[in-house]
Each structure stands twice: as C-alpha cells, then as structure tokens.
Design a protein around this motif. Structure first.
Motif, PDB file in Angstrom:
ATOM      1  N   ARG A  21      15.154 -13.210  17.231  1.00 57.02           N
ATOM      2  CA  ARG A  21      14.682 -14.525  16.790  1.00 57.02           C
ATOM      3  C   ARG A  21      14.204 -14.413  15.351  1.00 57.02           C
ATOM      4  O   ARG A  21      13.461 -13.484  15.010  1.00 57.02           O
ATOM      5  CB  ARG A  21      13.534 -15.013  17.678  1.00 57.02           C
ATOM      6  CG  ARG A  21      13.940 -15.167  19.150  1.00 57.02           C
ATOM      7  CD  ARG A  21      12.705 -15.343  19.996  1.00 57.02           C
ATOM      8  NE  ARG A  21      13.049 -15.666  21.371  1.00 57.02           N
ATOM      9  CZ  ARG A  21      12.475 -15.123  22.439  1.00 57.02           C
ATOM     10  NH1 ARG A  21      11.534 -14.216  22.283  1.00 57.02           N
ATOM     11  NH2 ARG A  21      12.827 -15.478  23.648  1.00 57.02           N
ATOM     12  N   PRO A  52      27.767 -11.436  18.707  1.00 58.55           N
ATOM     13  CA  PRO A  52      26.787 -12.039  19.616  1.00 58.55           C
ATOM     14  C   PRO A  52      26.393 -13.450  19.219  1.00 58.55           C
ATOM     15  O   PRO A  52      26.259 -14.329  20.078  1.00 58.55           O
ATOM     16  CB  PRO A  52      25.598 -11.081  19.534  1.00 58.55           C
ATOM     17  CG  PRO A  52      26.153  -9.791  19.060  1.00 58.55           C
ATOM     18  CD  PRO A  52      27.314 -10.138  18.187  1.00 58.55           C
ATOM     19  N   GLN A  53      26.193 -13.687  17.923  1.00 60.02           N
ATOM     20  CA  GLN A  53      25.737 -15.008  17.496  1.00 60.02           C
ATOM     21  C   GLN A  53      26.787 -16.083  17.776  1.00 60.02           C
ATOM     22  O   GLN A  53      26.435 -17.238  18.053  1.00 60.02           O
ATOM     23  CB  GLN A  53      25.347 -15.006  16.012  1.00 60.02           C
ATOM     24  CG  GLN A  53      26.479 -14.743  15.026  1.00 60.02           C
ATOM     25  CD  GLN A  53      26.663 -13.280  14.716  1.00 60.02           C
ATOM     26  OE1 GLN A  53      26.238 -12.416  15.481  1.00 60.02           O
ATOM     27  NE2 GLN A  53      27.304 -12.984  13.583  1.00 60.02           N
ATOM     28  N   LEU A  91      26.472 -16.808  21.574  1.00 62.73           N
ATOM     29  CA  LEU A  91      25.251 -17.535  21.896  1.00 62.73           C
ATOM     30  C   LEU A  91      25.296 -18.966  21.391  1.00 62.73           C
ATOM     31  O   LEU A  91      24.740 -19.874  22.014  1.00 62.73           O
ATOM     32  CB  LEU A  91      24.040 -16.799  21.313  1.00 62.73           C
ATOM     33  CG  LEU A  91      23.742 -15.435  21.956  1.00 62.73           C
ATOM     34  CD1 LEU A  91      22.664 -14.696  21.172  1.00 62.73           C
ATOM     35  CD2 LEU A  91      23.330 -15.603  23.414  1.00 62.73           C
ATOM     36  N   PRO A 113      28.754 -20.490  24.206  1.00 65.48           N
ATOM     37  CA  PRO A 113      29.093 -19.509  25.245  1.00 65.48           C
ATOM     38  C   PRO A 113      30.516 -19.607  25.784  1.00 65.48           C
ATOM     39  O   PRO A 113      31.057 -18.607  26.264  1.00 65.48           O
ATOM     40  CB  PRO A 113      28.066 -19.809  26.347  1.00 65.48           C
ATOM     41  CG  PRO A 113      26.889 -20.372  25.609  1.00 65.48           C
ATOM     42  CD  PRO A 113      27.494 -21.195  24.510  1.00 65.48           C
ATOM     43  N   ALA A 158      24.226 -13.620  30.379  1.00 69.31           N
ATOM     44  CA  ALA A 158      25.462 -14.085  29.755  1.00 69.31           C
ATOM     45  C   ALA A 158      26.358 -14.793  30.775  1.00 69.31           C
ATOM     46  O   ALA A 158      27.027 -15.786  30.443  1.00 69.31           O
ATOM     47  CB  ALA A 158      26.206 -12.912  29.129  1.00 69.31           C
ATOM     48  N   LEU A 212      25.051 -18.320  31.233  1.00 69.87           N
ATOM     49  CA  LEU A 212      25.487 -19.221  30.164  1.00 69.87           C
ATOM     50  C   LEU A 212      26.971 -19.552  30.295  1.00 69.87           C
ATOM     51  O   LEU A 212      27.384 -20.704  30.095  1.00 69.87           O
ATOM     52  CB  LEU A 212      25.215 -18.573  28.803  1.00 69.87           C
ATOM     53  CG  LEU A 212      23.753 -18.341  28.429  1.00 69.87           C
ATOM     54  CD1 LEU A 212      23.663 -17.630  27.079  1.00 69.87           C
ATOM     55  CD2 LEU A 212      22.987 -19.662  28.383  1.00 69.87           C
ATOM     56  N   GLY A 240      17.718  -8.382  24.475  1.00 72.30           N
ATOM     57  CA  GLY A 240      17.468  -9.543  25.312  1.00 72.30           C
ATOM     58  C   GLY A 240      16.724  -9.263  26.600  1.00 72.30           C
ATOM     59  O   GLY A 240      16.539 -10.166  27.416  1.00 72.30           O
TER      60      GLY A 240
END
Length: 551
Positions: free
Chosen positions: A89, A230-231, A234, A237, A258, A261, A530
């Motif tokens: 974050r 990853p971004q 996220l 998804p 994951a 999502l 995570g």
C-alpha cells in the motif's frame, strides 16, 4: 549436481521455449535464448562493476522484462540474489523505505539493482552500497565476450529471501543452488509437469511462489511462461483468466484471496473465455478456504474450467517452494471434522458435512519426492498417530541452510535434522491437513481456537471487507485469553456491524469477542505477499495505534 547457471544455459540452448511479458493489455514474446543473451550482457556489466561469486546483490522493482533479465544476470555472475519486497500500500511508503534499507544492510548486499522510478523514493545514503538502475544494467552492458563464467557451485547461495513476517520479524532464508534445483525437480515430478506446459503467472517475484515456483521452473527446466504483473491483476482480476485463455495456459497458481477475486470477476464476465485446457490451478501461500476455491470453480464452469484441475498444496520459503502436493487430476478433496474435538482434544474426528460443528479442511497431498514429514507433539517431540494435531516437521533435499546471521534461530528451525515449520497439522491417509500457525492460536478454556476460523465468519458479515479481518488473542484474567477482532469497513452503521460481528463470532466459537475494532480500508497489517500480520495487529492494538473508524 547442476547449479541454476547450468540449467539456465541448457534451457537457452536447447529448449526453444519462450517467455511472454504482459504489461496492461500489451505483450511481447521472446525466446529464453534471447533473454539469456541479454542476461549475459548484464552479467558482464555487473562483473565489470566488481560483482563476484558469493557477493549479495539486492533487487528492487516491479515485474518487468528488465527485472527478470537482472534476476538471471545475478545468478550468472555466481552472486546471491537478495529479493526485496515492494509495498502493498502506498500509504505505508515511509515504512517500506525504512524496511528496505534495513534489509539491504542486514543482507550485506554489495550492490542494489533498482527500478529507475523507485530511485525517487529509495535514494542511496551514506553507508549504502552502490545503486544501479535496471535500465542502465540491461540497456547498456558490455558484450557477451566480456562475460567470465564462474565455476558452478551447487552449495553456494542462490537466493536470500526474507520471510513474510506474518508471525515474527522477517528473517533471511538462505537457499543454495543445490536445494532449489532438488526442490524444482521434486515439484516437476509431483505435479507431472512436461516441457509442453504453458505456465501463466502474475505473482510477485520477490517471494518463493512467484520467483521459484512460476519463474525459475520455466527458466531452468524449459517451459513457456506468460508473466504478468501483480498490479495488473489486482486492478482487473479478470485479466488473470483472460491471459490463461488468450495464451492457452495449462498451469497457474495463486493464493486463496486471488481465487476469491477471480471468482467474482468470472461471475460478472460477459466475454468469451476458453479455460478448458487448464490442468493445474495451484492454491497455496496462505490458508486455503475450500468454499472460496469451490466458488471459483463454480464461476468458471461455463468457461470450461475443470474441477479436477484444483491443486491445493503446501509450501514455504524454508523449503524453497514445494512441501506437499496433491495427486494431479483429483481436484479439491477435503476432510470434515468435529470443531470441538479439534480445538479441545487436538484430534481431527471425522463427521458428516451437515453435522453440527462440522469444519471443512483442505487435504494438501503427500510429501513431494525427496521430502519426509512428521507430525509431533510440540512439547515432547514424540510422533503422533494419524488425526492427532501437532507440529509439522520436514526433512529432505530441498531445505534451507538456515537464517542468515541468526545462528540461534537456525538451530531452532533445524533442530535434530528436521525443519520445524511452526504449523499445526495432522495426517490422514498419508496426506497433510493444516490447521493453523502455532504462534497464532488463541487458547480459550483449554481449546485451540484458530484465528482463520474467526476471520472467515467475520468476513461474511455485511459491511466488513472480506480478506481484511484479523483475529488474535490478548491476555485476560487468570491467564485466560480473550478474542480481539480487527476488521476493515467502508463505513455505514458501525454499531450494527460490530453487533453482527459479535453474533457471528459467538455462534462460531461459543464465546464472544472482547473487542470488535472497525478500522479504515487499507490499514489491516499485511506482509508484502498479502498475508495477514496478526502479531503486528496485536502490537498496534497494544500501542493503541490502529486507524479506528469513528462512530
């Protein structure tokens, strides 16, 4: 025994396989041979700057072609790759910078390879090793003729990876070439992989599942790889399953959240996807919720996803990647046990799924080739019979050499020739079932209450952000423990949310939580991978520094 260098060279010369880099909705495909040529030039550049076998080189940056080239280049010099996590974050940027600098110095890194955009945040200071931009490393290195190939040394360190810090201060896990190569071979055999696989990954490359499981297997054993970031997953998804469809992926992996999502994205998906070719969907890295995994397969049924592809597994950084794998093609298999017996008697008593107090736990398969397991009493270290809950111990050819510069922690980890995982588990028909982490267990009235059970029911309360709940125990009167629940919420009637959380926990555990604390979105402590940081949440609760919602 070959090293990673030998295997990288073999794949580049003989495999004919490719890696596809995905950035947003764009992609490019190159052969492992072409990437190897770039890595040789980058390795020569590193050698020209003084990097030699045995040195530690830290790597910090998002998933890009340059990052992956740099990973291979470090190994080609004979140096040790020190993986540096990225912030989960942006609100925790100051903490991330402090932790990164701490890891650089604790790992004795002689150089830091860094993405140019991160240089604006993590600037070198007095006492730091030299920083080198990934763009400069990959874009302007000397030619291949300047590269001096080091002697292969299977016993040298290939990776120094800091643990996630989910239960304690992160430690530097030392992984030699020998252990990684042995464990990769074990995973390859146990999962029945072939050179015709098309592996799809978006996992970060600073942890074992992404780095060793889904990048190093293709890079050193020779399969096609589709590598996203990853971004990008996220942010959308559905992209994960779209990549699998577009590139005809046969194997992929992710943590439990994951799949939650992806299930939501698949339920809403209106575009055509072809996912029937998937034969391995590995779920690991965090506690596996069978219901979540099953919802994913229900959502993917109309796109051809085969439930037999479910592959719930056990692994950890200290064993490189693979500990226990299920039989391939059997799908999700679970064990229904009595909750009270599990908590009070530490025994997994089988019950019917519709029985009162029935708990469903995923079966994670048997030890991979070259690995042995024992379930022992945490106090006496005596072996326990089937279905008795104790600590999981592992022994095999793919184990860490210990924690970097922490001899006492290493001795505790590898006592008596066995790796002490700290996981509370039981065995059924030769297969592993994980109950929870010993350091996280909440003891109430002699019962072992597992925090993930509380977090699961609280996550289903309306107004609570699923996957962003932490439960832990605090000392009460007469040595007893009390339950504290910290849950993220986007607001609403906070008193009603707290009341519903209290009811949910009381119904599930037979005892109400002492405190229900609702906090702002994005503030529940998590590791860079995570995982929930229960110890950090407990410390913040004690220090009264949680970001509580008003009302």
């Amino acid at each position: 025994m070959l090293s990673l260098i030998d295997r990288i060279e073999n794949v580049a010369e003989y495999s004919g396989r490719t890696i596809t880099f995905i950035s947003g909705d764009d992609h490019e495909t190159v052969s492992w041979a072409d990437l190897h040529s770039e890595a040789l030039a980058a390795a020569a550049h590193l050698q020209a700057r003084g990097v030699k076998p045995g040195d530690h080189v830290a790597l910090l940056g998002p998933t890009t072609r340059s990052l992956i080239t740099a990973i291979q280049a470090v190994w080609l010099t004979g140096a040790t790759l020190v993986t540096m996590p990225l912030p989960m974050r942006m609100g925790a940027l100051d903490q991330f910078i402090e932790q990164t600098r701490n890891r650089i110095h604790r790992s004795d890194s002689k150089m830091v390879l860094i993405d140019p955009e991160l240089l604006a945040f993590v600037e070198p200071q007095d006492g730091d090793p030299p920083f080198l931009s990934l763009d400069e490393l990959v874009g302007s290195g000397p030619g291949q003729g300047d590269y001096d190939r080091p002697k292969s040394d299977p016993d040298s360190l290939a990776v120094l990876q800091f643990t996630s810090g989910s239960t304690s201060e992160p430690k530097g896990v030392m992984l030699p070439h020998r252990a990684i190569c042995n464990n990769l071979d074990s995973a390859w055999e146990a999962a029945s992989l072939t050179n015709h696989e098309k592996i799809v990954s978006w996992l970060p490359l600073y942890h074992d599942m992404g780095l060793i499981g889904l990048l190093t297997i293709p890079m050193t054993l020779g399969t096609d790889l589709v590598q996203g970031a990853p971004q990008d997953f996220l942010a959308r998804p559905l992209r994960w399953m779209r990549w699998v469809s577009d590139f005809e992926g046969t194997a992929t992996a992710g943590p439990n959240f994951a799949y939650a999502l992806a299930a939501r994205a698949l339920r809403r998906c209106e575009e055509p996807l072809e996912l029937s070719q998937l034969r391995i969907l590995l779920n690991g890295a965090e506690p596996i919720d069978a219901r979540t995994f099953r919802r994913f397969f229900d959502a993917g049924e109309r796109f051809g996803i085969d439930p037999a592809a479910a592959f719930p597994a056990f692994g950890m950084a200290e064993i490189c990647i693979a500990g226990c794998f299920p039989p391939q093609g059997k799908g999700l298999r679970t064990d229904w046990v009595d909750k009270r017996s599990l908590e009070l008697d530490h025994e997994a008593v089988p019950v019917e799924p519709d029985s009162e107090g029935a708990v469903e736990l995923a079966r994670l398969g048997s030890p991979v080739p070259g690995m042995e397991m024992r379930i022992v009493d945490p106090q006496t270290r005596e072996d326990l019979p089937e279905r008795k809950v104790g600590e999981l111990l592992l022994r095999g050819t793919g184990l860490t050499d210990g924690y970097y510069k922490q001899p006492e922690a290493t001795e505790e980890l590898l006592a008596d020739g066995w790796l002490h995982t700290g996981d509370l588990c039981y065995e059924v028909e030769g297969e592993l079932v994980v109950c929870g982490r010993s350091k996280d267990v909440i003891i109430i009235g002699g019962r072992n209450v597992y925090p993930q059970d509380i977090e699961k029911v609280v996550g289903e309360v309306e107004g609570v952000r699923t996957g962003n709940v932490i439960a832990f125990g605090v000392d009460g009167r007469h040595g007893a423990q009390n339950i504290v629940v910290v849950a993220e919420s986007r607001g609403g009637d906070l008193d009603e949310i707290r009341r519903e959380v209290t009811i949910a926990v009381t119904e599930a555990e037979g005892v109400p939580p002492k405190e229900v604390l609702l906090v702002e979105p994005g503030t529940v402590p998590k590791t860079s991978s995570g995982k929930l940081q229960r110890s950090a949440a407990r410390a913040s609760h004690k220090a009264e520094t949680l970001s509580l919602l008003e009302g």
